[in-house]
Design an enzyme around this catalytic site. Structure first.
Site, PDB file in Angstrom:
ATOM      1  N   HIS A  30     -45.868 -81.654   4.143  1.00  0.00           N
ATOM      2  CA  HIS A  30     -46.388 -80.293   4.366  1.00  0.00           C
ATOM      3  C   HIS A  30     -47.822 -80.154   3.858  1.00  0.00           C
ATOM      4  CE1 HIS A  30     -41.907 -79.525   4.003  1.00  0.00           C
ATOM      5  NE2 HIS A  30     -42.184 -79.036   5.202  1.00  0.00           N
ATOM      6  N   LYS A  38     -45.453 -85.517  13.113  1.00  0.00           N
ATOM      7  CA  LYS A  38     -44.918 -86.433  14.124  1.00  0.00           C
ATOM      8  C   LYS A  38     -43.532 -86.940  13.733  1.00  0.00           C
ATOM      9  CE  LYS A  38     -49.266 -88.342  15.926  1.00  0.00           C
ATOM     10  NZ  LYS A  38     -50.084 -89.584  16.010  1.00  0.00           N
ATOM     11  N   GLN A  67     -31.200 -72.879  13.399  1.00  0.00           N
ATOM     12  CA  GLN A  67     -31.383 -74.263  13.840  1.00  0.00           C
ATOM     13  C   GLN A  67     -30.437 -75.233  13.145  1.00  0.00           C
ATOM     14  OE1 GLN A  67     -35.645 -74.242  12.511  1.00  0.00           O
ATOM     15  NE2 GLN A  67     -35.255 -76.362  11.965  1.00  0.00           N
ATOM     16  N   ASP A  92     -40.919 -85.296  13.325  1.00  0.00           N
ATOM     17  CA  ASP A  92     -40.008 -84.644  14.270  1.00  0.00           C
ATOM     18  C   ASP A  92     -40.630 -84.694  15.657  1.00  0.00           C
ATOM     19  OD1 ASP A  92     -37.886 -83.610  12.391  1.00  0.00           O
ATOM     20  OD2 ASP A  92     -39.657 -82.714  11.479  1.00  0.00           O
ATOM     21  N   GLN A 113     -38.984 -82.601  18.416  1.00  0.00           N
ATOM     22  CA  GLN A 113     -39.317 -81.189  18.181  1.00  0.00           C
ATOM     23  C   GLN A 113     -40.733 -80.893  18.654  1.00  0.00           C
ATOM     24  OE1 GLN A 113     -38.528 -78.818  14.384  1.00  0.00           O
ATOM     25  NE2 GLN A 113     -40.604 -79.514  13.984  1.00  0.00           N
ATOM     26  N   ILE A 163     -46.215 -88.757   6.829  1.00  0.00           N
ATOM     27  CA  ILE A 163     -46.612 -89.134   5.473  1.00  0.00           C
ATOM     28  C   ILE A 163     -45.438 -89.912   4.848  1.00  0.00           C
ATOM     29  CG2 ILE A 163     -47.377 -88.290   3.218  1.00  0.00           C
ATOM     30  CD1 ILE A 163     -49.348 -87.760   5.526  1.00  0.00           C
ATOM     31  N   ILE A 214     -41.498 -89.193   4.271  1.00  0.00           N
ATOM     32  CA  ILE A 214     -41.189 -88.076   3.371  1.00  0.00           C
ATOM     33  C   ILE A 214     -40.476 -86.973   4.137  1.00  0.00           C
ATOM     34  CG2 ILE A 214     -42.250 -86.269   1.961  1.00  0.00           C
ATOM     35  CD1 ILE A 214     -44.221 -88.308   0.980  1.00  0.00           C
ATOM     36  N   SER A 215     -39.415 -86.462   3.514  1.00  0.00           N
ATOM     37  CA  SER A 215     -38.579 -85.428   4.136  1.00  0.00           C
ATOM     38  C   SER A 215     -37.963 -84.588   3.037  1.00  0.00           C
ATOM     39  CB  SER A 215     -37.467 -86.090   4.951  1.00  0.00           C
ATOM     40  OG  SER A 215     -36.418 -85.176   5.191  1.00  0.00           O
ATOM     41  N   MET A 242     -39.804 -74.909   6.489  1.00  0.00           N
ATOM     42  CA  MET A 242     -38.543 -74.373   5.976  1.00  0.00           C
ATOM     43  C   MET A 242     -38.541 -74.435   4.447  1.00  0.00           C
ATOM     44  SD  MET A 242     -35.645 -75.018   8.746  1.00  0.00           S
ATOM     45  CE  MET A 242     -35.127 -76.650   8.218  1.00  0.00           C
TER      46      MET A 242
END
Lengths: 273, 273
Positions: free
Chosen positions: A34, A145, A58, A147, A150, A173, A181-182, A27
């Site tokens: 990523h 992982k 979503q 999510d 998901q 990560i 990390i997000s 996203m």
């Protein structure tokens, strides 16, 4: 790297290439998580395709779609550095039609944990991924992982829809202090971050307890809850790999999952045991 | 002709063939309508795949799933004569999983006409076709115009799911007396058949009126209804190609659709103008 905005352009680019395709759907607001997916995809495939698409379906009505971080130029730069071959950045109107079939995520998997707090969330995830998978036709698709739920729901769709795609789960990560990390970490103040750390700390504690032989999920949860205080906890769940609650830890078959609010920001993290 | 029962077997057979595939999905009880689809598929593709699968999810609870005609041996014989290369005859448990995403057909198209009388019908149709299309990956798929609304809903799914399949609409095949051929005609007694003829006769009348210059859909409907008497009519609809009601016939953009019960048997037929 080529950038595509319409599904047709990307399809034409990929057509008859007859090469292995690694796909990383995102996203945007790309971060080290990523980047690790891009690297893995790059190492395992002849062509790497990434998508940057802030998928509106979503997000719930009261969720953070409008304030979700966007930075197309930075995303393009990162994808290029990671040697992505094709970056897909469609507008919602190129993906969605006014009249189209909807997808309802499987009830048993999609109405618990994240799905309980975010009704319809996984329907939107599958709705867009089904399309993206059909556009890209990847050999492998890469998911973090972080999510976990998901990941399981996407694996279920690929299997039950008979899609020829290998879903590759990739490790979480973390910052050097442990914070997973997000993209949503961008919402956190420095003070928030200190509180947010409690989430990964509670999971680290659970891991340490299990290493020492503790298998009672009640004891583990109690410890975790005391570490998580004073966060507003959505859930602390210890389940098997089918997301069914466990009384005793089952090695190689357990998820420990946490969701909590730090200020206005909802964060999730987990540990595979 | 090879016969396959499991999706995996059929996939393995088709894998890396790199040939054009024509696909005819059926529910069995093959008749001249299906044969015309097989012939068209045979003439336009290198490989022809047909499926015989009585799909339970497209039947309502009070519908005729249990009494729907089945005759596997005859179906196999017919497919073989029609030079089908691969016949797919899976059991429901090989197609469906206890936990899997559901598909909801697009509301605007799927809740009118057939969808109004058969709620959930098109959800089941799309649910199975999405899977069959992913298993077979056809170049072209063949559907009869007799199920015009189904045809439109399948075309919508293929387009909005970004599937690389050309949906080929095929003309309605009729008995010499005009009755549209359907597996459900097997339910009709000789007397029923005389009544059933009124349906195609009403459409022939509509066609003749339009040829003579009549464009008022009200006048045409009135004539049709008088021919259809005393059948129990579900609907007589005159719509454009998006299934929106019309006051005046639009040439090359009109469907005239009839559904009626003859005894216990629900029959449909239509005319493209």
């Amino acid at each position: 790297m080529e950038i595509f905005h319409s599904p047709k352009e990307l399809k034409d680019f990929l057509k008859d290439k007859n090469k292995t395709i690694g796909f990383v759907p995102t996203m945007g607001a790309l971060h080290d998580g990523h980047i690790s997916l891009f690297k893995k995809a790059r190492s395992e495939n002849e062509i790497v395709v990434a998508s940057v698409f802030l998928n509106p379906t979503q997000f719930g009505e009261n969720e953070d779609l409008d304030k979700y971080p966007r930075n197309d130029e930075r995303d393009i730069r990162i994808a290029r550095i990671c040697e992505v071959d094709a970056l897909f950045m469609p507008k919602p109107e190129e993906i969605y039609d006014k009249n189209e079939p909807l997808i309802k995520a499987p009830e048993k998997l999609a109405t618990i944990l994240e799905g309980k707090t975010r009704p319809g969330h996984f329907d939107g995830v599958l709705r867009v991924l089904n399309k993206l998978f059909n556009i890209v036709k990847p050999t492998k698709a890469y998911f973090g992982k972080k999510d976990t739920q998901q990941l399981a729901i996407v694996e279920n769709m690929v299997r039950t829809f008979f899609m020829d795609i290998e879903i590759v789960p990739c490790d979480i990560i973390r910052e050097s202090d442990g914070l997973a990390i997000s993209s949503r970490n961008a919402y956190l103040s420095e003070e928030d971050k200190l509180y947010a750390l409690k989430i990964s700390q509670s999971l680290a504690k659970a891991g340490a307890m299990i290493k020492k032989g503790e298998l009672s999920t009640n004891s583990i949860k109690t410890q975790m809850l005391s570490i998580l205080e004073p966060l507003e906890i959505d859930y602390v769940a210890i389940t098997n790999r089918r997301f069914e609650p466990l009384d005793k830890i089952e090695l190689d078959n357990t998820f420990i999952l946490v969701a909590a609010n730090v200020g206005q920001t909802r964060l999730i993290d987990n540990l595979w045991v």
